[in-house]
Design a protein around this motif. Structure first.
Motif, PDB file in Angstrom:
ATOM      1  N   ARG A   4     -10.911 -17.572  -1.227  1.00 55.94           N
ATOM      2  CA  ARG A   4     -10.652 -16.954  -2.529  1.00 55.94           C
ATOM      3  C   ARG A   4     -10.193 -15.515  -2.351  1.00 55.94           C
ATOM      4  O   ARG A   4      -9.267 -15.056  -3.025  1.00 55.94           O
ATOM      5  N   TYR A   5     -10.851 -14.797  -1.441  1.00 48.83           N
ATOM      6  CA  TYR A   5     -10.485 -13.403  -1.177  1.00 48.83           C
ATOM      7  C   TYR A   5      -9.065 -13.329  -0.612  1.00 48.83           C
ATOM      8  O   TYR A   5      -8.268 -12.468  -1.016  1.00 48.83           O
ATOM      9  N   PHE A   6      -8.738 -14.236   0.304  1.00 45.74           N
ATOM     10  CA  PHE A   6      -7.415 -14.239   0.926  1.00 45.74           C
ATOM     11  C   PHE A   6      -6.324 -14.479  -0.107  1.00 45.74           C
ATOM     12  O   PHE A   6      -5.315 -13.764  -0.147  1.00 45.74           O
ATOM     13  N   ILE A   7      -6.524 -15.464  -0.968  1.00 44.17           N
ATOM     14  CA  ILE A   7      -5.532 -15.774  -2.001  1.00 44.17           C
ATOM     15  C   ILE A   7      -5.376 -14.607  -2.964  1.00 44.17           C
ATOM     16  O   ILE A   7      -4.253 -14.227  -3.341  1.00 44.17           O
ATOM     17  N   LYS A   8      -6.487 -14.034  -3.373  1.00 45.62           N
ATOM     18  CA  LYS A   8      -6.447 -12.913  -4.317  1.00 45.62           C
ATOM     19  C   LYS A   8      -5.690 -11.740  -3.736  1.00 45.62           C
ATOM     20  O   LYS A   8      -4.831 -11.140  -4.400  1.00 45.62           O
ATOM     21  N   GLN A   9      -5.983 -11.396  -2.493  1.00 43.72           N
ATOM     22  CA  GLN A   9      -5.327 -10.237  -1.883  1.00 43.72           C
ATOM     23  C   GLN A   9      -3.849 -10.511  -1.612  1.00 43.72           C
ATOM     24  O   GLN A   9      -3.028  -9.591  -1.621  1.00 43.72           O
ATOM     25  N   LEU A  10      -3.514 -11.769  -1.413  1.00 40.00           N
ATOM     26  CA  LEU A  10      -2.133 -12.119  -1.096  1.00 40.00           C
ATOM     27  C   LEU A  10      -1.260 -12.171  -2.339  1.00 40.00           C
ATOM     28  O   LEU A  10      -0.089 -11.749  -2.307  1.00 40.00           O
ATOM     29  N   LEU A  11      -1.801 -12.653  -3.443  1.00 37.45           N
ATOM     30  CA  LEU A  11      -0.986 -12.906  -4.631  1.00 37.45           C
ATOM     31  C   LEU A  11      -0.950 -11.745  -5.608  1.00 37.45           C
ATOM     32  O   LEU A  11      -0.084 -11.699  -6.485  1.00 37.45           O
ATOM     33  N   LEU A  12      -1.896 -10.815  -5.494  1.00 39.81           N
ATOM     34  CA  LEU A  12      -1.897  -9.644  -6.364  1.00 39.81           C
ATOM     35  C   LEU A  12      -1.297  -8.446  -5.628  1.00 39.81           C
ATOM     36  O   LEU A  12      -1.417  -8.340  -4.408  1.00 39.81           O
ATOM     37  N   PRO A  13      -0.653  -7.526  -6.363  1.00 35.88           N
ATOM     38  CA  PRO A  13      -0.156  -6.305  -5.724  1.00 35.88           C
ATOM     39  C   PRO A  13      -1.331  -5.508  -5.133  1.00 35.88           C
ATOM     40  O   PRO A  13      -2.437  -5.529  -5.680  1.00 35.88           O
ATOM     41  N   PRO A  14      -1.097  -4.804  -3.999  1.00 42.60           N
ATOM     42  CA  PRO A  14       0.196  -4.658  -3.332  1.00 42.60           C
ATOM     43  C   PRO A  14       0.535  -5.782  -2.354  1.00 42.60           C
ATOM     44  O   PRO A  14       1.609  -5.779  -1.763  1.00 42.60           O
ATOM     45  N   GLY A  15      -0.386  -6.776  -2.165  1.00 42.06           N
ATOM     46  CA  GLY A  15      -0.136  -7.828  -1.193  1.00 42.06           C
ATOM     47  C   GLY A  15       1.164  -8.569  -1.437  1.00 42.06           C
ATOM     48  O   GLY A  15       1.972  -8.761  -0.514  1.00 42.06           O
ATOM     49  N   ILE A  16       1.413  -8.989  -2.674  1.00 42.60           N
ATOM     50  CA  ILE A  16       2.630  -9.734  -2.993  1.00 42.60           C
ATOM     51  C   ILE A  16       3.878  -8.891  -2.772  1.00 42.60           C
ATOM     52  O   ILE A  16       4.938  -9.407  -2.399  1.00 42.60           O
ATOM     53  N   LEU A  17       3.755  -7.575  -2.946  1.00 44.66           N
ATOM     54  CA  LEU A  17       4.908  -6.687  -2.742  1.00 44.66           C
ATOM     55  C   LEU A  17       5.247  -6.576  -1.263  1.00 44.66           C
ATOM     56  O   LEU A  17       6.436  -6.552  -0.885  1.00 44.66           O
ATOM     57  N   PHE A  18       4.238  -6.514  -0.424  1.00 42.34           N
ATOM     58  CA  PHE A  18       4.492  -6.513   1.013  1.00 42.34           C
ATOM     59  C   PHE A  18       5.093  -7.845   1.463  1.00 42.34           C
ATOM     60  O   PHE A  18       5.943  -7.893   2.356  1.00 42.34           O
ATOM     61  N   LEU A  19       4.648  -8.933   0.835  1.00 42.00           N
ATOM     62  CA  LEU A  19       5.234 -10.235   1.146  1.00 42.00           C
ATOM     63  C   LEU A  19       6.717 -10.272   0.781  1.00 42.00           C
ATOM     64  O   LEU A  19       7.539 -10.821   1.526  1.00 42.00           O
ATOM     65  N   LEU A  20       7.072  -9.684  -0.348  1.00 45.47           N
ATOM     66  CA  LEU A  20       8.481  -9.625  -0.748  1.00 45.47           C
ATOM     67  C   LEU A  20       9.305  -8.836   0.260  1.00 45.47           C
ATOM     68  O   LEU A  20      10.439  -9.230   0.589  1.00 45.47           O
ATOM     69  N   LEU A  21       8.763  -7.749   0.762  1.00 44.53           N
ATOM     70  CA  LEU A  21       9.476  -6.977   1.783  1.00 44.53           C
ATOM     71  C   LEU A  21       9.622  -7.777   3.077  1.00 44.53           C
ATOM     72  O   LEU A  21      10.671  -7.722   3.737  1.00 44.53           O
ATOM     73  N   LEU A  22       8.594  -8.545   3.411  1.00 43.47           N
ATOM     74  CA  LEU A  22       8.676  -9.391   4.600  1.00 43.47           C
ATOM     75  C   LEU A  22       9.718 -10.483   4.424  1.00 43.47           C
ATOM     76  O   LEU A  22      10.515 -10.767   5.342  1.00 43.47           O
ATOM     77  N   VAL A  23       9.758 -11.101   3.229  1.00 40.65           N
ATOM     78  CA  VAL A  23      10.768 -12.123   2.941  1.00 40.65           C
ATOM     79  C   VAL A  23      12.166 -11.514   2.983  1.00 40.65           C
ATOM     80  O   VAL A  23      13.113 -12.138   3.483  1.00 40.65           O
ATOM     81  N   ALA A  24      12.303 -10.300   2.463  1.00 42.93           N
ATOM     82  CA  ALA A  24      13.608  -9.621   2.499  1.00 42.93           C
ATOM     83  C   ALA A  24      14.080  -9.434   3.929  1.00 42.93           C
ATOM     84  O   ALA A  24      15.264  -9.657   4.246  1.00 42.93           O
TER      85      ALA A  24
END
Length: 259
Positions: A4-24
């Motif tokens: 639950r902690y992993f999903i929360k940190q991944l899907l909420l900012p700033p985690g999702i924003l870092f993921l977008l930069l990684l995808v870019a």
């Protein structure tokens, strides 16, 4: 809890924003246009989160309960039967103290609750369970700090809750059987609407006692339009709260008691 902690940190900012930069970065050659969009969203989101003025605007939207007037503190016992202080996590293993300590936000809540208790004579309940399964409970940490740092003895400790909903429902199991149905709830101003909703659903009449307002003038140079690291953390708290308010209204509406 770890998932639950992993999903929360991944899907909420700033985690999702870092993921977008990684995808870019990953798509920069195969899908340059999509990569550009992801980069703009990721970097733009981080920039917005870093601005004090954005924190101020976001907090104003969430802080819907007014502060408790100082002149009303002494008469609080006419409106409530107890004060409930909500936990806010812990600082792990501070070497200065040799043990876990309440967070800065927690101390802010405790200080306010102590002032209210001394002015009104109302008893206090602290609410907060184990943090990732590690004792002592947040309720115990707060109770010890209220006694040692603020000279206030806590009458009840609710040490099983992990969420705001559980704060309310498990506090009800302690207080309602004793005939205590009116409570002054102490938590952050931006968290107060959700806390009030949960405690009302649990059967309480609630007197909001919010603290830590962020929706006031940020008092920064240039009106808060320059990035600041602290604002990223504050923005994350506000975004988490906004998502929590929507989620609670969907998952807990109509629920009468804890699962």
């Amino acid at each position: 809890m770890p998932f639950r902690y992993f999903i929360k940190q991944l899907l909420l900012p700033p985690g999702i924003l870092f993921l977008l930069l990684l995808v870019a970065w990953w798509l920069r050659r195969s899908r340059p246009r999509l990569a550009g969009v992801c980069f703009a969203l990721g970097l733009g989101g981080l920039w917005l989160m870093s601005l004090p003025v954005v924190v101020q605007w976001g907090a104003k939207a969430l802080e819907r309960e007014p502060p408790l007037a100082r002149e009303a503190w002494a008469g609080l016992s006419q409106r409530a039967d107890a004060i409930v202080v909500l936990g806010s996590g812990r600082e792990r293993g501070d070497l200065a103290w040799g043990e876990d300590q309440p967070t800065g936000i927690g101390l802010e809540r405790q200080r306010y609750a102590a002032r209210l208790a001394k002015a009104s004579g109302l008893p206090i309940l602290t609410s907060g369970g184990l943090h990732y399964g590690t004792p002592p409970t947040e309720a115990r940490l707060m109770a010890d700090s209220l006694r040692d740092d603020f000279g206030v003895t806590v009458r009840w400790q609710e040490g099983e809750s992990r969420t705001t909903w559980e704060n309310a429902v498990l506090s009800a199991k302690v207080l309602l059987p004793q005939g205590i149905k009116r409570v002054a709830v102490v938590t952050q101003a931006w968290h107060m609407p959700r806390a009030v909703w949960c405690f009302e659903q649990a059967g309480f009449e609630v007197v909001p006692a919010p603290v830590g307002f962020l929706g006031t003038d940020n008092a920064r140079p240039f009106g808060g339009w320059l990035p600041e690291f602290k604002s990223i953390w504050q923005s994350g708290q506000l975004l988490n709260e906004a998502v929590g308010q929507v989620g609670y209204s969907l998952f807990y509406r109509g629920a009468d008691e804890a699962e």
